[in-house]
Design a protein around this motif. Structure first.
Motif, mmCIF file in Angstrom:
data_model
loop_
_atom_site.group_PDB
_atom_site.id
_atom_site.type_symbol
_atom_site.label_atom_id
_atom_site.label_comp_id
_atom_site.label_asym_id
_atom_site.label_seq_id
_atom_site.Cartn_x
_atom_site.Cartn_y
_atom_site.Cartn_z
ATOM 1 N N ARG A 144 -11.473 -3.937 -43.546
ATOM 2 C CA ARG A 144 -10.144 -3.635 -43.033
ATOM 3 C C ARG A 144 -9.709 -4.699 -42.023
ATOM 4 N NH1 ARG A 144 -8.810 2.140 -40.906
ATOM 5 N NH2 ARG A 144 -6.715 1.422 -41.310
ATOM 6 N N LEU A 145 -10.721 -5.250 -41.286
ATOM 7 C CA LEU A 145 -10.414 -6.274 -40.289
ATOM 8 C C LEU A 145 -9.813 -7.498 -40.973
ATOM 9 C CD1 LEU A 145 -10.859 -5.950 -37.315
ATOM 10 C CD2 LEU A 145 -12.945 -7.282 -37.508
ATOM 11 N N GLY A 155 -6.471 -6.639 -42.242
ATOM 12 C CA GLY A 155 -5.507 -6.555 -41.147
ATOM 13 C C GLY A 155 -5.019 -7.921 -40.708
ATOM 14 N N VAL A 170 -12.664 1.072 -37.524
ATOM 15 C CA VAL A 170 -12.706 -0.361 -37.794
ATOM 16 C C VAL A 170 -13.815 -0.631 -38.811
ATOM 17 C CG1 VAL A 170 -13.039 -2.646 -36.808
ATOM 18 C CG2 VAL A 170 -11.971 -0.862 -35.448
#
Lengths: 291, 289
Positions: free
Chosen positions: B50-51, B54, B46
Motif C-alpha cells: 500500500r505504501l 500510495g 500500513v
C-alpha cells in the motif's frame, strides 16, 4: 504677553522636541489611530460580529451545548474510542518515523558541505519548501482521495507535511557542524564515508533525536484532528459525534485527546532529558526580556 | 604481572562493562521502538504494497493538478488555470482578516489573563491556578475542534473561525505572556508599591513597559501561524479560502487545487516576510531602550 510667556514661547521654538510631539505629528497619529479603529470595525463587520441577533442566538446555543456536554459520557463506546485513540497514536508514530526515514538522507543532501553542486541542491530545496508550505490537513484531504478513507491516509499526510521541515532542520544542523571536528577526523586519513560517520553524524544526531521527539508530540496533536476529513483516528469519532449531536460523547472524546496529548508530552519530555540532557529542554518562553 | 598491567586490565574491564551496558540499553530502546513501530503500522493499516501504491498515487495526483498546456500561448493557459482569481483573492483577504482579527482578540484576552497567571505577580494561589488551567484548556483543544463546535452554534461562516482561532491564541499566547511576566524585573514594581500604587497601577507602570516589546513580537509570530490556521478552518465551514479548497478537492477539480494551494503558499510567505521585518523592528527598539 508677560515675560514668562514670551520666554516660554521662545523655548518652544528653540527646542520643539522637548515639548512633546508637534501638532503635525499629533494629527498624523490621530489619523492613523482612526484608520486602525476603522480597520478593526471593518474586520468585525466582514466576519459577522456586528450581527447582534446571530451572536446572541449563537451564545445561547453554546450554553445549551455545554449543558449537554456535562457530564461527559462514553455511553458504552469506550472500547471503540480507545481503539480510535490507539489509531491516532499509531498514525503519529509511524508517520513521524516515515518522515524521518525519508528526511534524513534528503537533509544531508540539502547541506552545502555534503552536496557542493548548486545545480542539484537548489531544486531539492525548493521542492522541500513546497512540501513544507502545505498543511497536514490539506495533505490528509488529498491522500484520502488517493488511498481512500482510513488511518493510512493520515500516516501519509503526516509524513508528507513533515519531510520538508525535518529535512531543512537536519540540513541546517549538518551545515552548522563544527568544522574542526570534521578536519580532525579527516587528518587521521578517514575517507568520505568515515568522515561523515565520525565527524558529522555525532554532531547532528542529538538534533535529530530531540526533533524526533518534538515532531512526535506535535504529530499526536495533528493526528487527533485528521479524522475530521476522514483520515482515521479519534478525530473521526469526534466529528461524527458532533455531527449527530451526541455532545456528552464529544466532550468525553475531547477529554480523552487532552489526556493522551498530556501523557505523550510528559513522556517525551522525560525521554528528551535522559537522551540529550537538560540544555535542550529550554524553550522560547525562557527568553528574558532585556532590561 | 606488574601494577601497570593490573591498572590497564582494570581500565579495559571497566570500559568493556560500560560498553556492554550501553549496548544493552540501546538494544532495549531499539527493540521497544521496533515493537512500537510494528504495532503502529498494524493499527494504522500500513503495508509495504500500500505504501508503494500510495506514493505512486500521490505522484499521479500531483501530475493531474498541473495546468494543461492548450497550445494557445502561456497567457491564455494562465488565464484558464486562474479563471477564478478575483473570487479567490477576496477569499484569501477574508482568510487574512480572520487570522488578524483572531490574533487581535486572542492577544487582548491573553494580555488580560497573563497577569493573574504569573505566579509572582498575584497573592492568591487559587486565582493563579484557575487562570492557568483555563489557558491550558484553551491551548490544548485543537482549533479545528473549537471550529466544529462554533460552526454548529453560530452557523457556517467566518465568525466561527475567528472565535475558534481566538480561543486557541488566548491559550498559547497567555502561557508565553505569563512566562515573560514572571521573568520581569521586580525593581520597578517595588518602587511603584513604595509610592502607594495599587496592583493595577504597579502592573501598568511597572511590568507592562518591560514586557510589551516581547509581547508584540510573540503576537506577530502568532499572527503568521493564525493565517495558516485560518486557511484550514474553512474545511469545516468556518469561512475563508479553506472552504473553497475543500470544495475543489472533494469535487476533483484538479487544476483549481494547485492554483489555490499556490495562492495560499504565496500569501503565507508574503505575510511571513512582512511580519518578520516588523518583528525585527520591534525587537530592535527593545534593544535600544
Amino acid at each position: 504677553m508677560t515675560a514668562t510667556e514670551s520666554a516660554d514661547a521662545a523655548l518652544r521654538i528653540a527646542h520643539p522636541a522637548l515639548f512633546g510631539p508637534s501638532p503635525a505629528t499629533r494629527r498624523l497619529r490621530a489619523v492613523f489611530g482612526a484608520l486602525a479603529v476603522l480597520a478593526v470595525l471593518g474586520a468585525f463587520w466582514r466576519t459577522g460580529f456586528l450581527d447582534a441577533t446571530r451572536l446572541w442566538q449563537g451564545l445561547g446555543k453554546l450554553g445549551w451545548l455545554l449543558q449537554f456536554m456535562l457530564p461527559p459520557a462514553h455511553n458504552g463506546w469506550l472500547l471503540d474510542f480507545l481503539h480510535a485513540l490507539a489509531e491516532t497514536l499509531g498514525m503519529a508514530l509511524f508517520g513521524t518515523a516515515l518522515a524521518f526515514v525519508i528526511a534524513v538522507p534528503l537533509g544531508f543532501l540539502a547541506a552545502r558541505n555534503i552536496l557542493p553542486l548548486n545545480l542539484l541542491r537548489f531544486p531539492l530545496r525548493r521542492g522541500l519548501d513546497g512540501l513544507r508550505g502545505i498543511d497536514t490537513l490539506i495533505w490528509a484531504l488529498i491522500f484520502v482521495n488517493v488511498v481512500g478513507l482510513g488511518p493510512f491516509a493520515g500516516v501519509l499526510a503526516i509524513a508528507a507535511a513533515d519531510i520538508g521541515v525535518l529535512a531543512k532542520i537536519i540540513g541546517e544542523a549538518v551545515e552548522n557542524a563544527d568544522r574542526r571536528q570534521i578536519e580532525g577526523v579527516r587528518s587521521t586519513g578517514a575517507g568520505r564515508l568515515q568522515t561523515l560517520r565520525f565527524g558529522i553524524v555525532p554532531q547532528v544526531s542529538p538534533v535529530i533525536l530531540s526533533n524526533g521527539l518534538y515532531f512526535l508530540e506535535s504529530n499526536v496533536r495533528s493526528a487527533s484532528i485528521l479524522g475530521v476529513v476522514g483520515a482515521g483516528g479519534i478525530g473521526q469519532e469526534l466529528s461524527d459525534r458532533i455531527r449527530i449531536n451526541n455532545w456528552d460523547e464529544a466532550m468525553f472524546l475531547i477529554l480523552l485527546i487532552l489526556v493522551a496529548v498530556w501523557a505523550i508530552d510528559t513522556m517525551s519530555a522525560s525521554l528528551r532529558m535522559r537522551l540529550i540532557g537538560r540544555a535542550s529542554t529550554r524553550h522560547i518562553g525562557d527568553k528574558r526580556p532585556s532590561p | 604481572m606488574n601494577a601497570t598491567g593490573d591498572a590497564i586490565a582494570a581500565v579495559v574491564a571497566a570500559h568493556g562493562a560500560l560498553r556492554r551496558q550501553r549496548l544493552l540499553r540501546s538494544g532495549i530502546g531499539g527493540a521497544a521502538l521496533l515493537v512500537a513501530l510494528a504495532a503502529s503500522s498494524w493499527i494504522s493499516e500500513v503495508r509495504p504494497d500500500r505504501l508503494v501504491e500510495g506514493i505512486g498515487g500521490a505522484l499521479d495526483y500531483l501530475d493531474r493538478t498541473m495546468p494543461r498546456a492548450t497550445g494557445e500561448g502561456v497567457v491564455a493557459d494562465l488565464r484558464e488555470w486562474y479563471w477564478g482569481l478575483g473570487r479567490w483573492v477576496v477569499l484569501l483577504l477574508d482568510t487574512v482578516v480572520i487570522g488578524a482579527l483572531a490574533t487581535l482578540m486572542g492577544a487582548t484576552a491573553a494580555f488580560a489573563l497573563s497577569f493573574p497567571a504569573a505566579r509572582n505577580l498575584v497573592q492568591s494561589a487559587s486565582l493563579c491556578f484557575g487562570t492557568r488551567r483555563v489557558l491550558e484548556f484553551a491551548r490544548a483543544v485543537p482549533e479545528l475542534v473549537f471550529a466544529l463546535i462554533f460552526v454548529f452554534a453560530f452557523g457556517i461562516g467566518p465568525l466561527a473561525g475567528v472565535l475558534a482561532i481566538a480561543i486557541h491564541t488566548t491559550g498559547s499566547l497567555g502561557k508565553l505572556f505569563s512566562e515573560v511576566n514572571e521573568n520581569a524585573d521586580h525593581g520597578p514594581i517595588e518602587g511603584l508599591r513604595a509610592t502607594g500604587a495599587g496592583w493595577l497601577q504597579s502592573m501598568g507602570f511597572g511590568v507592562v513597559p518591560q514586557v510589551l516589546p516581547v509581547f508584540l513580537s510573540y503576537t506577530l509570530l502568532r499572527f503568521e501561524i493564525n493565517v495558516r490556521g485560518a486557511a484550514i478552518v474553512g474545511f469545516v465551514g468556518a469561512g475563508g479560502i479553506g472552504q473553497e479548497l475543500y470544495l475543489v478537492i472533494r469535487q476533483f477539480i484538479y487544476p483549481d487545487i494547485s492554483a489555490i494551494v499556490l495562492l495560499i503558499i504565496a500569501t503565507v510567505t508574503a505575510i511571513d516576510l512582512v511580519s518578520e521585518r516588523l518583528r525585527h523592528a520591534v525587537i530592535g527598539r527593545e534593544n535600544l531602550s
